[in-house]
Scaffold this motif. Sequence first.
Motif, mmCIF file in Angstrom:
data_model
loop_
_atom_site.group_PDB
_atom_site.id
_atom_site.type_symbol
_atom_site.label_atom_id
_atom_site.label_comp_id
_atom_site.label_asym_id
_atom_site.label_seq_id
_atom_site.Cartn_x
_atom_site.Cartn_y
_atom_site.Cartn_z
ATOM 1 N N SER A 1 42.310 44.227 33.137
ATOM 2 C CA SER A 1 41.991 44.679 34.294
ATOM 3 C C SER A 1 42.226 44.261 35.681
ATOM 4 C CB SER A 1 40.342 45.015 34.055
ATOM 5 O OG SER A 1 40.194 45.894 33.067
ATOM 6 N N ARG A 2 41.999 42.668 35.638
ATOM 7 C CA ARG A 2 42.576 42.087 36.874
ATOM 8 C C ARG A 2 44.015 42.108 37.253
ATOM 9 N NH1 ARG A 2 39.842 38.697 40.207
ATOM 10 N NH2 ARG A 2 41.113 37.088 41.312
ATOM 11 N N ALA B 1 37.415 47.546 34.631
ATOM 12 C CA ALA B 1 36.928 47.140 33.362
ATOM 13 C C ALA B 1 35.765 48.016 32.915
ATOM 14 C CB ALA B 1 36.569 45.574 33.340
ATOM 15 N N GLU B 2 34.944 48.323 33.791
ATOM 16 C CA GLU B 2 33.861 48.924 33.633
ATOM 17 C C GLU B 2 34.090 50.405 33.025
ATOM 18 O OE1 GLU B 2 31.022 51.519 36.393
ATOM 19 O OE2 GLU B 2 30.862 49.332 36.584
ATOM 20 N N ARG C 1 35.287 47.626 29.078
ATOM 21 C CA ARG C 1 35.748 46.017 28.791
ATOM 22 C C ARG C 1 34.612 45.161 29.541
ATOM 23 N NH1 ARG C 1 41.700 45.114 27.586
ATOM 24 N NH2 ARG C 1 42.423 47.041 26.786
ATOM 25 N N PRO C 2 35.074 43.790 29.378
ATOM 26 C CA PRO C 2 34.063 42.783 30.093
ATOM 27 C C PRO C 2 34.360 42.734 31.539
ATOM 28 C CG PRO C 2 34.807 41.806 27.981
ATOM 29 C CD PRO C 2 35.619 43.068 28.195
#
Length: 203
Positions: free
Chosen positions: A154-155, A142-143, A147-148
Motif C-alpha cells: 500500500s505504501r 491499506a484500509e 490490510r494493516p
Amino acid sequence: MTSTPPAGLRERKKARTKAAIREHAMRLFQEQGYAATTVDQIAAAADVSPSTFFRYFPTKEDVVLTDDYDPLMVAALRAQPAGLSPIEAIRRSVRELFGQLPDAQWEQERRRQQLIASVPELRMRIQQQYADSITLLAEVVAERAGRPGDDFASRVVAGAVIGAALAATRDGRTMADGATYFEDFDRALALLQAGLPVGPPEV
C-alpha cells in the motif's frame, strides 16, 4: 447568561478566521516579500492577535504550506466503491476533488505554489509534506484493502501516486495551472493503472 455558539457556527467562524489569516498573509508576501513579512504584521492585517495566528498555524511557513486537500482526498477515497482497484479509486477521487475547482481557487493555488518554489525554506518543508502525504494515502489504501496500516504494498502504491503527481509538473507548471495540470495528473495515474507500459515512440 451567555450561550455557546452551536458547533456548526463555531466551525464556520474558525474557517473564516483561518481563511482571512491565509489571505492577508499571501497578500503581504506578494507585496513586501516572504522574508520581510512578520507574523505580527499578518495578525494585524487579519485583525487577530499573534496568539490566535499560532492557534491556526504553528509557524509562518505553515500559513503557506497548510492546505485542506489531504483530508478532502481521504474522505473522497473512503467513499469510493469497495470493488475498485486502488489506482482507479484514487483517480475517481482526484477527479471529484479537483475537477470542478473554480478559477479563483486555482489562482490562489498558483500564487501559493509560486511562493513555495521561490523560498528555499518552503521548498525544504514541502519535501516532508510529500512524505506525510504518502503515509496518509498508504493508510487509506491499506484500509480499503483490509490490510494493516503499515502494509508495504500500500505504501508503494501511495508513493507511486505522489510520484505521478510530481511527474505531472512540467516546465515549471504546478497544480495551479488548473485543467492542464489536472489532465496530466490523470494521464499519469492512467499509466500507473495500465502497468506503466513504456515502449518505443509511435511513428
